[in-house]
Design a protein around this motif. Structure first.
Motif, PDB file in Angstrom:
ATOM      1  N   VAL A   1       0.640  -1.270   0.241  1.00 59.49           N
ATOM      2  CA  VAL A   1      -0.314  -0.343   0.082  1.00 59.49           C
ATOM      3  C   VAL A   1       0.748   1.205  -0.274  1.00 59.49           C
ATOM      4  CG1 VAL A   1      -1.892  -1.898   1.476  1.00 59.49           C
ATOM      5  CG2 VAL A   1      -0.576  -0.305   2.639  1.00 59.49           C
ATOM      6  N   ASP A   2       0.012   2.334  -0.204  1.00 61.67           N
ATOM      7  CA  ASP A   2       0.906   3.821  -0.177  1.00 61.67           C
ATOM      8  C   ASP A   2       1.483   4.370   1.462  1.00 61.67           C
ATOM      9  OD1 ASP A   2       1.047   4.464  -3.635  1.00 61.67           O
ATOM     10  OD2 ASP A   2      -1.267   3.767  -3.120  1.00 61.67           O
ATOM     11  N   PHE A   3       0.003   4.009   1.967  1.00 67.05           N
ATOM     12  CA  PHE A   3       0.342   4.433   3.126  1.00 67.05           C
ATOM     13  C   PHE A   3      -0.246   3.703   4.222  1.00 67.05           C
ATOM     14  CE2 PHE A   3      -0.775   8.104   0.240  1.00 67.05           C
ATOM     15  CZ  PHE A   3       0.274   8.747   0.747  1.00 67.05           C
ATOM     16  N   VAL A   4       0.669   3.420   6.024  1.00 72.09           N
ATOM     17  CA  VAL A   4      -0.176   2.940   7.008  1.00 72.09           C
ATOM     18  C   VAL A   4      -0.266   3.938   7.824  1.00 72.09           C
ATOM     19  CG1 VAL A   4       0.557   1.026   8.758  1.00 72.09           C
ATOM     20  CG2 VAL A   4       1.263   0.746   6.465  1.00 72.09           C
ATOM     21  N   VAL A   5      -1.654   4.532   8.470  1.00 78.14           N
ATOM     22  CA  VAL A   5      -1.276   5.155   9.380  1.00 78.14           C
ATOM     23  C   VAL A   5      -1.906   3.870  10.982  1.00 78.14           C
ATOM     24  CG1 VAL A   5      -2.835   6.610  10.588  1.00 78.14           C
ATOM     25  CG2 VAL A   5      -1.653   6.642   7.845  1.00 78.14           C
ATOM     26  N   THR A   6      -1.514   4.632  12.085  1.00 73.33           N
ATOM     27  CA  THR A   6      -1.558   4.260  13.502  1.00 73.33           C
ATOM     28  C   THR A   6      -2.108   5.181  14.500  1.00 73.33           C
ATOM     29  OG1 THR A   6      -1.205   2.894  15.453  1.00 73.33           O
ATOM     30  CG2 THR A   6       0.300   2.920  14.043  1.00 73.33           C
ATOM     31  N   LYS A   7      -2.870   5.289  15.006  1.00 77.77           N
ATOM     32  CA  LYS A   7      -2.870   6.800  15.700  1.00 77.77           C
ATOM     33  C   LYS A   7      -3.316   6.051  17.319  1.00 77.77           C
ATOM     34  CE  LYS A   7      -5.611   9.199  13.322  1.00 77.77           C
ATOM     35  NZ  LYS A   7      -6.168   8.508  14.006  1.00 77.77           N
ATOM     36  N   ASN A   8      -2.548   6.054  18.144  1.00 75.67           N
ATOM     37  CA  ASN A   8      -2.862   5.842  20.127  1.00 75.67           C
ATOM     38  C   ASN A   8      -3.247   4.600  20.226  1.00 75.67           C
ATOM     39  OD1 ASN A   8      -2.475   8.876  20.429  1.00 75.67           O
ATOM     40  ND2 ASN A   8      -4.983   9.261  19.393  1.00 75.67           N
ATOM     41  N   ALA A   9      -2.597   3.974  19.092  1.00 70.54           N
ATOM     42  CA  ALA A   9      -2.634   1.958  19.136  1.00 70.54           C
ATOM     43  C   ALA A   9      -1.132   1.328  19.735  1.00 70.54           C
ATOM     44  CB  ALA A   9      -3.461   1.712  17.689  1.00 70.54           C
ATOM     45  N   LEU A  10      -0.121   2.160  18.988  1.00 74.79           N
ATOM     46  CA  LEU A  10       1.132   1.165  19.144  1.00 74.79           C
ATOM     47  C   LEU A  10       1.244   0.813  20.807  1.00 74.79           C
ATOM     48  CD1 LEU A  10       2.913  -0.195  17.345  1.00 74.79           C
ATOM     49  CD2 LEU A  10       4.411   1.832  17.284  1.00 74.79           C
ATOM     50  N   HIS A  11       0.738   1.898  21.907  1.00 69.63           N
ATOM     51  CA  HIS A  11       1.282   1.604  22.407  1.00 69.63           C
ATOM     52  C   HIS A  11       0.783   0.221  23.793  1.00 69.63           C
ATOM     53  CE1 HIS A  11      -2.618   4.185  23.069  1.00 69.63           C
ATOM     54  NE2 HIS A  11      -2.790   2.717  23.975  1.00 69.63           N
ATOM     55  N   ILE A  12       0.383  -0.585  23.238  1.00 71.55           N
ATOM     56  CA  ILE A  12      -0.791  -1.633  23.333  1.00 71.55           C
ATOM     57  C   ILE A  12       0.283  -3.044  23.198  1.00 71.55           C
ATOM     58  CG2 ILE A  12      -2.812  -1.084  22.877  1.00 71.55           C
ATOM     59  CD1 ILE A  12      -2.540  -3.096  20.561  1.00 71.55           C
ATOM     60  N   LEU A  13       1.938  -2.731  22.992  1.00 68.28           N
ATOM     61  CA  LEU A  13       2.789  -4.018  22.892  1.00 68.28           C
ATOM     62  C   LEU A  13       3.814  -3.317  23.797  1.00 68.28           C
ATOM     63  CD1 LEU A  13       2.505  -4.197  19.288  1.00 68.28           C
ATOM     64  CD2 LEU A  13       1.792  -5.969  20.864  1.00 68.28           C
ATOM     65  N   PRO A  14       4.397  -3.805  24.262  1.00 68.57           N
ATOM     66  CA  PRO A  14       5.974  -3.682  25.157  1.00 68.57           C
ATOM     67  C   PRO A  14       6.500  -3.547  23.804  1.00 68.57           C
ATOM     68  CG  PRO A  14       4.528  -5.957  25.440  1.00 68.57           C
ATOM     69  CD  PRO A  14       4.254  -5.838  24.332  1.00 68.57           C
ATOM     70  N   ASP A  15       7.926  -3.168  24.469  1.00 72.51           N
ATOM     71  CA  ASP A  15       8.595  -2.604  23.471  1.00 72.51           C
ATOM     72  C   ASP A  15       9.333  -3.886  22.129  1.00 72.51           C
ATOM     73  OD1 ASP A  15       8.439   0.009  23.886  1.00 72.51           O
ATOM     74  OD2 ASP A  15      10.658   0.199  25.099  1.00 72.51           O
ATOM     75  N   PHE A  16       9.817  -4.922  22.650  1.00 69.43           N
ATOM     76  CA  PHE A  16      10.115  -5.941  21.634  1.00 69.43           C
ATOM     77  C   PHE A  16       9.008  -6.253  20.473  1.00 69.43           C
ATOM     78  CE2 PHE A  16      10.029 -10.754  20.252  1.00 69.43           C
ATOM     79  CZ  PHE A  16      11.259 -10.624  20.145  1.00 69.43           C
ATOM     80  N   TRP A  17       7.778  -6.718  20.790  1.00 72.77           N
ATOM     81  CA  TRP A  17       6.521  -6.383  20.156  1.00 72.77           C
ATOM     82  C   TRP A  17       6.407  -4.881  19.101  1.00 72.77           C
ATOM     83  CZ3 TRP A  17       5.840 -10.694  18.479  1.00 72.77           C
ATOM     84  CH2 TRP A  17       6.584 -12.146  19.800  1.00 72.77           C
ATOM     85  N   LYS A  18       6.560  -3.599  20.066  1.00 70.00           N
ATOM     86  CA  LYS A  18       6.433  -2.948  18.285  1.00 70.00           C
ATOM     87  C   LYS A  18       7.283  -3.115  17.754  1.00 70.00           C
ATOM     88  CE  LYS A  18       5.432   1.055  22.026  1.00 70.00           C
ATOM     89  NZ  LYS A  18       5.469   0.429  23.427  1.00 70.00           N
ATOM     90  N   MET A  19       8.844  -3.407  17.569  1.00 66.78           N
ATOM     91  CA  MET A  19       9.464  -3.437  16.775  1.00 66.78           C
ATOM     92  C   MET A  19       9.352  -4.377  15.982  1.00 66.78           C
ATOM     93  SD  MET A  19      12.722  -2.279  15.882  1.00 66.78           S
ATOM     94  CE  MET A  19      12.222  -2.904  14.426  1.00 66.78           C
TER      95      MET A  19
END
Length: 235
Positions: free
Chosen positions: A118-136
């Protein structure tokens, strides 16, 4: 259906409020004042999303951004782990008359994209549900979803205050933004966020973005507790 290893993080047992029922979703929609149709329309314009673009909205919530992006003529994939959120967003989309949104119940780590990059991926106020290992892990998966030179936009509760000042900074944040019960997110909501969810520091996120293959074009520290990033996939 894709199977995952036994050690894989279960996004469906997320920290904090899981938004399983319609009443919780309605409260969320009321309280999420950073995601009004007007503000999301402004973000769509800023990102220059238009007809013939494709967009993935990860953590689509009640659908305001997805709908505004779809109104431009872009094709939108709205992804959220909460079926109640998706049902609420679908109802909004139907009332708006847009049909170019495809809804998926999945998360950062489980969404399986069946179409072209796709051309764009957007995420807002959601990534914080993951611990840092899983954010990566999530950021690596996001990079794989994008075309070369595709755009990734991230906004979340991300901390830029000095780590040694964490106690005073968190207390000041809660004092400044908490609302009385029934009028917005309360002090208890923000306390729960800090205690049970996984907001992290800007310098950690920025290192992850770079390692995931993104060039950070813009980094804005709107307050010491919120940040946004506009990134380009490097290749």
């Amino acid at each position: 259906m894709t199977s995952f290893p036994a050690w894989y993080f279960d996004e469906f047992k997320m920290a904090g409020v899981a938004f399983h029922d319609a009443a919780q979703v309605e409260v969320y929609d009321r309280n999420q004042t950073s995601s009004t149709p007007e503000k999301e329309q402004a973000l769509v314009t800023r990102l220059e999303i238009s007809t013939n673009h494709s967009v993935i909205d990860l953590g689509a919530g009640t659908g305001n951004f997805a709908i505004q992006a779809a109104l431009t003529g872009a094709y939108v994939y709205a992804v959220d782990i909460s079926q109640s959120m998706l049902s609420y967003a679908q109802n909004k989309a139907q009332k708006t008359g847009v049909t170019n949104i495809k809804f998926h119940q999945a998360g950062f780590l489980t969404y399986q994209h069946q179409d072209q990059q796709v051309d764009f991926v957007v995420t807002k106020n959601a990534l914080h549900i993951l611990p840092d290992f899983w954010k990566m892990a999530a950021l690596l998966r996001i990079a794989a979803l994008l075309k070369p030179k595709g755009v990734f936009y991230l906004r979340d509760a991300i901390f830029s205050f000095p780590p040694a000042d964490y106690e005073a900074s968190i207390n000041e944040w809660i004092r400044r933004v908490a609302k009385p019960e029934g009028t917005g997110w309360t002090a208890k909501d923000f306390e729960m966020h800090v205690r049970e969810e996984y907001s992290t520091y800007t310098w950690i996120i920025e290192g992850m973005l770079t390692k995931a293959g993104f060039e950070i074009v813009e980094a804005s520290y709107n307050t010491p507790t919120y940040a946004e990033y506009l990134c380009i996939k490097s290749s």
